[in-house]
Design a protein around this motif. Structure first.
Motif, mmCIF file in Angstrom:
data_model
loop_
_atom_site.group_PDB
_atom_site.id
_atom_site.type_symbol
_atom_site.label_atom_id
_atom_site.label_comp_id
_atom_site.label_asym_id
_atom_site.label_seq_id
_atom_site.Cartn_x
_atom_site.Cartn_y
_atom_site.Cartn_z
ATOM 1 N N LEU A 45 0.830 -1.195 0.000
ATOM 2 C CA LEU A 45 0.000 0.000 0.000
ATOM 3 C C LEU A 45 0.871 1.255 0.000
ATOM 4 O O LEU A 45 0.645 2.176 -0.794
ATOM 5 N N GLU A 46 1.887 1.276 0.851
ATOM 6 C CA GLU A 46 2.777 2.429 0.909
ATOM 7 C C GLU A 46 3.527 2.606 -0.412
ATOM 8 O O GLU A 46 3.674 3.728 -0.913
ATOM 9 N N SER A 47 3.964 1.515 -0.994
ATOM 10 C CA SER A 47 4.669 1.572 -2.270
ATOM 11 C C SER A 47 3.740 2.088 -3.369
ATOM 12 O O SER A 47 4.143 2.903 -4.202
ATOM 13 N N SER A 48 2.510 1.626 -3.361
ATOM 14 C CA SER A 48 1.531 2.030 -4.362
ATOM 15 C C SER A 48 1.171 3.510 -4.248
ATOM 16 O O SER A 48 1.045 4.207 -5.251
ATOM 17 N N ILE A 49 1.036 3.983 -3.021
ATOM 18 C CA ILE A 49 0.594 5.355 -2.795
ATOM 19 C C ILE A 49 1.763 6.329 -2.719
ATOM 20 O O ILE A 49 1.665 7.469 -3.172
ATOM 21 N N GLY A 50 2.871 5.891 -2.144
ATOM 22 C CA GLY A 50 4.055 6.731 -2.084
ATOM 23 C C GLY A 50 4.079 7.728 -0.955
ATOM 24 O O GLY A 50 4.924 8.616 -0.920
ATOM 25 N N LYS A 51 3.146 7.621 -0.039
ATOM 26 C CA LYS A 51 3.114 8.507 1.123
ATOM 27 C C LYS A 51 2.331 7.834 2.239
ATOM 28 O O LYS A 51 1.745 6.781 2.028
ATOM 29 N N LEU A 52 2.300 8.439 3.417
ATOM 30 C CA LEU A 52 1.695 7.797 4.587
ATOM 31 C C LEU A 52 0.240 8.166 4.818
ATOM 32 O O LEU A 52 -0.419 7.572 5.670
ATOM 33 N N ASP A 55 -5.102 12.984 1.184
ATOM 34 C CA ASP A 55 -6.194 13.945 1.343
ATOM 35 C C ASP A 55 -7.354 13.445 0.474
ATOM 36 O O ASP A 55 -7.250 12.398 -0.185
ATOM 37 N N PHE A 56 -8.469 14.171 0.447
ATOM 38 C CA PHE A 56 -9.649 13.682 -0.260
ATOM 39 C C PHE A 56 -9.387 13.493 -1.755
ATOM 40 O O PHE A 56 -9.791 12.480 -2.329
ATOM 41 N N ASP A 57 -8.719 14.440 -2.390
ATOM 42 C CA ASP A 57 -8.442 14.309 -3.834
ATOM 43 C C ASP A 57 -7.569 13.091 -4.121
ATOM 44 O O ASP A 57 -7.793 12.370 -5.099
ATOM 45 N N GLU A 58 -6.582 12.849 -3.271
ATOM 46 C CA GLU A 58 -5.721 11.673 -3.439
ATOM 47 C C GLU A 58 -6.506 10.389 -3.190
ATOM 48 O O GLU A 58 -6.295 9.372 -3.870
ATOM 49 N N PHE A 59 -7.429 10.429 -2.227
ATOM 50 C CA PHE A 59 -8.306 9.293 -1.942
ATOM 51 C C PHE A 59 -9.160 8.977 -3.171
ATOM 52 O O PHE A 59 -9.297 7.817 -3.556
ATOM 53 N N LEU A 60 -9.726 10.022 -3.811
ATOM 54 C CA LEU A 60 -10.509 9.819 -5.036
ATOM 55 C C LEU A 60 -9.650 9.212 -6.143
ATOM 56 O O LEU A 60 -10.082 8.292 -6.839
ATOM 57 N N TYR A 61 -8.431 9.739 -6.289
ATOM 58 C CA TYR A 61 -7.518 9.214 -7.307
ATOM 59 C C TYR A 61 -7.200 7.739 -7.039
ATOM 60 O O TYR A 61 -7.217 6.910 -7.952
ATOM 61 N N PHE A 62 -6.928 7.403 -5.774
ATOM 62 C CA PHE A 62 -6.637 6.015 -5.420
ATOM 63 C C PHE A 62 -7.841 5.129 -5.733
ATOM 64 O O PHE A 62 -7.707 4.073 -6.348
ATOM 65 N N TYR A 63 -9.036 5.568 -5.339
ATOM 66 C CA TYR A 63 -10.245 4.798 -5.614
ATOM 67 C C TYR A 63 -10.425 4.598 -7.118
ATOM 68 O O TYR A 63 -10.693 3.482 -7.577
ATOM 69 N N SER A 67 -10.314 1.082 -9.166
ATOM 70 C CA SER A 67 -11.499 0.758 -9.963
ATOM 71 C C SER A 67 -11.105 0.529 -11.416
ATOM 72 O O SER A 67 -11.597 -0.384 -12.056
ATOM 73 N N SER A 68 -10.205 1.365 -11.943
ATOM 74 C CA SER A 68 -9.745 1.217 -13.326
ATOM 75 C C SER A 68 -8.982 -0.084 -13.524
ATOM 76 O O SER A 68 -9.160 -0.769 -14.523
ATOM 77 N N GLU A 69 -8.139 -0.441 -12.556
ATOM 78 C CA GLU A 69 -7.402 -1.706 -12.640
ATOM 79 C C GLU A 69 -8.371 -2.872 -12.701
ATOM 80 O O GLU A 69 -8.209 -3.790 -13.505
ATOM 81 N N GLU A 70 -9.396 -2.830 -11.846
ATOM 82 C CA GLU A 70 -10.373 -3.913 -11.817
ATOM 83 C C GLU A 70 -11.155 -3.964 -13.127
ATOM 84 O O GLU A 70 -11.436 -5.028 -13.653
ATOM 85 N N THR A 71 -11.502 -2.803 -13.674
ATOM 86 C CA THR A 71 -12.226 -2.755 -14.940
ATOM 87 C C THR A 71 -11.379 -3.322 -16.071
ATOM 88 O O THR A 71 -11.852 -4.101 -16.887
#
Length: 160
Positions: A45-52, A55-63, A67-71
């Protein structure tokens, strides 16, 4: 657009942000992912995100990125190496489905969805109508509940 609306994701983010600092820690994010049957090690998770924290915008990007990977996986756009990943995805989704199917009848009703999201502290009990809307958006046979295939659609495919 992601399978869950921005308002839904905002509520989830705010509920995860226990100390109200506008950030969701990797521990909080991992807790949510584990609860819905998606398993990452903290290192992954840390490697994927690159930080600890996010924020909300980063949370949306992660989601959106997961979702895109699963699609992509479900549409066959990845190489044949992903066949094992597809089986893992199906297993993860089946485990997540079991979390929501409280009475083990093979369906998720709006009250089961609301109950689980409330227990996870991801839903305000006063928002029950929203659970009904979430189910209706993916209830392809209009029976008022989600079977496993409809649940997969909800988790993997955005509503345009």
């Amino acid at each position: 657009m992601s399978p869950l609306g921005t308002g839904d994701l905002r509520r989830i983010f705010e509920n995860l942000d226990k100390n109200r600092d506008g950030q969701v820690s990797l521990e909080e994010l991992n807790w949510l992912l584990e609860k819905i049957g998606i398993h990452y090690s903290m290192d992954e998770l840390e490697s994927s995100i690159g930080k600890l924290s996010l924020d909300f915008d980063e949370f949306l990007y992660f989601y959106d990125s997961i979702s895109s990977e699963e699609t992509m996986r479900s549409s066959g756009l990845e190489s044949q190496e992903s066949n094992e990943g597809d089986a893992d995805q199906e297993t993860d989704l089946a485990e997540a489905f079991k979390v929501f199917d409280l009475n083990d009848d093979g369906f998720i009703s709006w009250d089961e969805l609301q109950s689980v999201l409330s227990k996870l502290e991801l839903w305000d009990k006063r928002s029950g109508g929203d659970c009904n809307s979430m189910i209706s958006a993916y209830d392809s046979n209009n029976d008022g509940k989600l079977d496993f295939e409809e649940f997969k659609s909800m988790m993997l495919f955005p509503i345009s």
